[in-house]
Design a protein around this motif. Structure first.
Motif, PDB file in Angstrom:
ATOM      1  N   PHE A   1       0.822  -1.222   0.000  1.00  0.00           N
ATOM      2  CA  PHE A   1       0.000   0.000   0.000  1.00  0.00           C
ATOM      3  C   PHE A   1       0.852   1.266   0.000  1.00  0.00           C
ATOM      4  O   PHE A   1       0.384   2.329  -0.383  1.00  0.00           O
ATOM      5  CB  PHE A   1      -0.962  -0.001   1.200  1.00  0.00           C
ATOM      6  CG  PHE A   1      -2.104  -0.976   1.039  1.00  0.00           C
ATOM      7  CD1 PHE A   1      -2.956  -0.896  -0.055  1.00  0.00           C
ATOM      8  CD2 PHE A   1      -2.333  -1.968   1.983  1.00  0.00           C
ATOM      9  CE1 PHE A   1      -4.013  -1.793  -0.206  1.00  0.00           C
ATOM     10  CE2 PHE A   1      -3.374  -2.865   1.843  1.00  0.00           C
ATOM     11  CZ  PHE A   1      -4.221  -2.790   0.740  1.00  0.00           C
ATOM     12  N   GLN A   2       2.133   1.138   0.431  1.00  0.00           N
ATOM     13  CA  GLN A   2       2.999   2.330   0.454  1.00  0.00           C
ATOM     14  C   GLN A   2       3.399   2.790  -0.943  1.00  0.00           C
ATOM     15  O   GLN A   2       3.898   3.905  -1.112  1.00  0.00           O
ATOM     16  CB  GLN A   2       4.270   2.048   1.276  1.00  0.00           C
ATOM     17  CG  GLN A   2       3.970   1.914   2.763  1.00  0.00           C
ATOM     18  CD  GLN A   2       5.110   1.250   3.514  1.00  0.00           C
ATOM     19  OE1 GLN A   2       6.240   1.198   3.031  1.00  0.00           O
ATOM     20  NE2 GLN A   2       4.810   0.741   4.697  1.00  0.00           N
ATOM     21  N   VAL A   3       3.232   1.931  -1.939  1.00  0.00           N
ATOM     22  CA  VAL A   3       3.564   2.353  -3.305  1.00  0.00           C
ATOM     23  C   VAL A   3       2.330   2.408  -4.201  1.00  0.00           C
ATOM     24  O   VAL A   3       2.428   2.738  -5.374  1.00  0.00           O
ATOM     25  CB  VAL A   3       4.620   1.424  -3.973  1.00  0.00           C
ATOM     26  CG1 VAL A   3       5.923   1.435  -3.190  1.00  0.00           C
ATOM     27  CG2 VAL A   3       4.090   0.012  -4.129  1.00  0.00           C
ATOM     28  N   ALA A   4       1.151   2.077  -3.615  1.00  0.00           N
ATOM     29  CA  ALA A   4      -0.054   1.979  -4.441  1.00  0.00           C
ATOM     30  C   ALA A   4      -0.736   3.337  -4.578  1.00  0.00           C
ATOM     31  O   ALA A   4      -0.871   4.075  -3.611  1.00  0.00           O
ATOM     32  CB  ALA A   4      -1.024   0.963  -3.839  1.00  0.00           C
ATOM     33  N   ASP A   5      -1.169   3.660  -5.786  1.00  0.00           N
ATOM     34  CA  ASP A   5      -1.950   4.875  -5.989  1.00  0.00           C
ATOM     35  C   ASP A   5      -3.369   4.675  -5.479  1.00  0.00           C
ATOM     36  O   ASP A   5      -3.982   5.590  -4.959  1.00  0.00           O
ATOM     37  CB  ASP A   5      -1.983   5.216  -7.484  1.00  0.00           C
ATOM     38  CG  ASP A   5      -0.578   5.444  -8.020  1.00  0.00           C
ATOM     39  OD1 ASP A   5      -0.028   6.513  -7.719  1.00  0.00           O
ATOM     40  OD2 ASP A   5      -0.022   4.548  -8.684  1.00  0.00           O
TER      41      ASP A   5
END
Ligand SMILES: Cc1cc2nc3c(=O)[nH]c(=O)nc-3n(C[C@H](O)[C@H](O)[C@H](O)COP(=O)(O)OP(=O)(O)OC[C@H]3O[C@@H](n4cnc5c(N)ncnc54)[C@H](O)[C@@H]3O)c2cc1C
Lengths: 310, 249
Positions: free
Chosen positions: A287-291
Motif C-alpha cells: 500500500f505504500q507504493v499503491a496509488d
C-alpha cells in the motif's frame, strides 16, 4: 563511433524490446547497426532493417543460432566486435546469459541493465533491488551493455537499412539444445503489456488464478504476473515472476492482488504508472507504493471487479 | 568429481539499504550481512550431488573481507568440505572475480563450478558467464534442474518464455535460479563440526591477476520515491477512479 545492437531473435521475428534497445544505442551516439543471429531469420532481418535510424543489419544464419545458445552466439558477437565502440543487448534472459560471456572474451567489464544513458561512457543502473541508483563511468575502450527495455521508448518504424549477410562463427560444440517447455498464452507478453495483473501467495492455487485473475486479465487485455511465492508454490510458471530476480515491468496499470510488497517484488514493478493493490491486510507494504489501495478479501473483491468491468 | 562453489558475503535480503548522504554508496555500517541467497542454492545443489554419489569433494571459495569467513563456515556447516578465502577489502568487480576464480580453477581442477546467478547487492548477473568464457567452458545459467548424464550435464534453465533444457559438456559452469532447490539450514552439531574443517586464507596478491576496476562510481542516489496514494472503499470506487481519474482503463 559505431554501436551494435544484438537483436533478440525468436524464430523468424525480433522482439519489440529490440526497438527500445536501439533507442538506448542512439543515446550513446554514432551509427547504429543491428546483428541478427538466427536460423532461417530473413524476416527478422527485414524487420530490423525497418527500424528508424539503423545504418546496417548484419545477418548471420546458421542452425547453431536457432536456440540462442550462449557459446556459439558469444563467439559470433566477438567476431564482429572490432568495428564497434559499444555493444548492446536487452537485459532479458538471452542478453543476461550471453553478454557477460562476450564481455569477458573481450576483457571488458559489462555494464548490466542500464536505465539511462548520461553520456557515451556514463550510465545509470539500479543496484540493491532498485533501492539505490548507481551512476557509473566505464574506462573500457569498448563497452558491453545490457539494457532495461522498460526504461527506453521504442524506436520508430520507417527505416530502410541495408542487410549484409555475414558468415557464422562456428559452433564450439560444447553445448546443445535438448528441449523447451514454453508457456502458451494468448495474453500480451508481460514486459511489454500496457496492463498487468499479478497474483501472490494468497491465490493459493492455479485454479484460483484461473477463476479469479485470468477473467479480469482477459477483460482488460492484460498480461498476468506473479510474486515469487506464487511461482515457487507452482501456481504459475517461472516466467510469470515479477521482481528483482524475475521480470521488470512498467505498464500503465499494475494490479497487485494478494501480494505483500516485499522489496524484491517492488523492484520489478515500482516504475509502473498507476499501481493498484488489493490486500486484506491494511498494513501490507504494497500500500505504500499503491496509488489506489483496496483493503479487501480478494475472493470477494475480484468477482465484483470482473462484473464491474462489464 | 570435485565441485567449486563460490559464495559472496552480501547485505541480508531482508535489510532495506539506505543511500549515504554524500552519494558515495550505500550505508553498510552495522547492517546484517549474509550469504548471497543464490549462493546458498549453489551450495545446496553441490551437497545434493554429493549425497547422490556424483560429487566427491566440495570446495567453497569467497573473495571478500576477513569476515567472509562467516559465509564460508556456513557453507562448510551445510556440508562443503573445504574453504578458501581470497582476502580483500576492496570492491572487486565481476570480471576480476571471474579472473581470480579462474586461477583457483587452474589450481583445484574441479569439473564443475556452481555459482549463484546474481548477487543481490550489485545485481550484476555476470560472474558465472565470465568465468565460463575465461575457461572456454560451456555455461548452464539460471538453472532450475541439473542432471548428470554420462559425461554431460542436462541443465533446465528458467528463460523468459518458460523453460529450456540444454546439454553441456563437462567441465562446466552452472548458475542457480530460485527454483533449483530449497537450501537446508545447518544443524548445531554441523555448525560445530564446520569449525574444524580446513579454511585457507590467501591474499589477492598471491594470484597473478590484475584486479584494477574498469568502472568508476560517479555517484549513488535514491531512486525516485513513490508516494502512497489513497485507499478506496469499494470495488465500484476503484473502477470509477481508474476510469475517470487515472484514465487507465
Ligand atoms: C534472493 C531472493 C530473490 C527474490 N526475488 C523475488 C522476485 O523477483 N519477485 C518476488 O515477487 N519476490 C522475490 N523474492 C521473495 C520476496 O522476498 C517475498 O517473499 C515474496 O515477494 C512474497 O510473495 P507474496 O507477496 O505473494 O507472499 P506474502 O508475502 O506471503 O504475501 C501474501 C499477501 O497476501 C495477503 N492476503 C492473504 N490472503 C488474502 C486474501 N484472501 N485477500 C487479499 N489478500 C490476502 C496477505 O495479507 C499478504 O500481504 C525474492 C527473495 C529472495 C531471497
Amino acid at each position: 563511433m559505431a554501436v551494435l545492437v544484438i537483436a533478440d531473435v525468436h524464430g523468424n521475428s525480433i522482439d519489440d524490446s529490440t526497438h527500445k534497445t536501439v533507442t538506448a544505442a542512439q543515446a550513446i551516439g554514432g551509427d547504429v547497426d543491428i546483428l541478427i543471429a538466427g536460423d532461417g531469420a530473413d524476416d527478422a532481418a527485414a524487420a530490423a532493417a525497418k527500424i528508424s535510424g539503423v545504418r546496417k543489419v548484419l545477418h548471420a544464419d546458421d542452425p547453431s543460432y536457432a536456440h540462442r545458445l550462449a557459446e556459439p552466439l558469444a563467439d559470433l558477437i566477438v567476431k564482429v566486435a572490432a568495428d564497434y565502440d559499444a555493444i548492446l543487448k536487452t537485459a532479458a534472459t538471452t542478453g543476461k546469459n550471453v553478454m557477460p560471456r562476450v564481455a569477458a572474451l573481450l576483457d571488458v567489464m559489462q555494464i548490466s541493465e542500464i536505465v539511462s544513458v548520461e553520456g557515451p561512457d556514463t550510465f545509470v543502473r539500479p543496484i540493491y533491488a532498485g533501492n539505490a541508483m548507481q551512476t557509473i563511468k566505464s574506462n573500457d575502450a569498448k563497452k558491453v551493455i545490457t539494457v532495461r527495455a522498460t526504461s527506453f521508448a521504442a524506436a520508430e518504424e520507417g527505416g530502410n537499412a541495408t542487410i549484409e549477410k555475414i558468415d557464422a562463427a562456428g559452433d564450439p560444440g560444447i553445448s546443445s539444445f535438448v528441449g523447451e517447455e514454453l508457456t502458451k498464452s494468448d495474453r500480451p507478453e508481460l514486459t511489454g503489456a500496457k496492463i498487468v495483473i499479478s497474483g501472490g501467495r494468497a491465490l493459493a492455487s492455479y485454479e484460483n488464478f484461473e477463476k479469479y485473475i485470468f477473467p479480469i486479465a482477459d477483460k482488460l487485455g492484460a498480461a498476468v504476473g506473479a510474486s515469487r511465492a506464487a511461482v515457487d508454490a507452482g501456481y504459475v510458471p517461472n516466467d510469470y515472476q515479477v521482481g528483482q530476480t524475475g521480470k521488470v515491468v512498467a505498464p500503465e496499470l499494475y494490479i497487485a492482488v494478494g501480494i505483500s510488497g516485499a522489496i524484491q517484488h517492488l523492484a520489478g514493478m515500482k516504475d509502473s504508472k498507476v499501481i493498484v493493490a488489493i490486500n486484506k491486510d491494511e498494513e501490507a507494504p504494497i500500500f505504500q507504493v499503491a496509488d489506489y489501495g483496496l483493503v479487501a478479501d480478494l475472493f470477494k473483491a475480484l468477482p465484483e471487479l470482473e462484473e464491474a468491468l462489464g | 568429481m570435485k565441485v567449486l562453489v563460490p559464495v559472496k558475503r552480501v547485505i541480508d535480503y531482508n535489510v532495506k539499504v539506505r543511500v549515504k548522504s554524500d552519494e558515495s554508496g550505500v550505508d553498510l555500517a552495522n547492517v546484517k550481512m549474509s550469504m548471497n541467497p543464490f549462493d546458498e542454492i549453489a551450495v545446496e545443489e553441490a551437497i545434493r550431488m554429493k549425497e547422490a554419489g556424483t560429487v566427491t569433494e566440495i570446495v567453497a571459495v569467497s573473495i571478500g573481507p576477513e569476515k567472509a569467513q562467516d559465509q564460508i563456515r556456513q557453507a562448510l556447516a551445510m556440508g562443503a568440505d573445504r574453504g578458501l578465502l581470497i582476502k580483500t577489502d576492496e570492491n572487486v568487480e565481476p570480471l576480476s572475480v571471474a579472473k581470480l576464480l579462474k586461477a583457483v580453477v587452474d589450481e583445484e581442477k574441479p569439473e564443475l563450478v556452481i555459482l549463484g546467478k546474481q548477487a543481490i547487492d550489485d545485481d550484476s548477473n555476470q560472474t558465472g558467464q565470465m568465468l565460463a568464457a575465461l575457461l572456454g567452458w560451456p555455461q548452464g545459467t539460471f538453472a532450475s534442474k541439473v542432471e548428470k548424464d554420462g559425461d554431460k550435464l542436462n541443465v533446465t534453465r528458467e528463460i523468459d518464455g518458460g523453460l529450456q533444457t540444454i546439454a553441456i559438456n563437462m567441465p562446466a559452469i552452472v548458475t542457480t535460479d530460485l527454483r533449483l532447490n530449497e537450501p537446508r539450514y545447518a544443524s548445531l552439531p554441523n555448525i560445530m563440526k564446520a569449525k574444524k574443517k580446513p579454511l585457507d586464507v590467501k591474499e589477492i596478491g598471491d594470484y597473478d591477476v590484475d584486479v584494477t576496476p574498469r568502472l568508476e562510481t560517479v555517484k549513488v542516489t535514491e531512486p525516485p520515491k513513490r508516494k502512497a496514494g489513497a485507499k478506496v472503499e469499494s470495488v465500484a470506487e476503484l473502477v470509477d477512479k481508474l476510469k475517470n481519474e487515472a484514465g487507465v482503463i
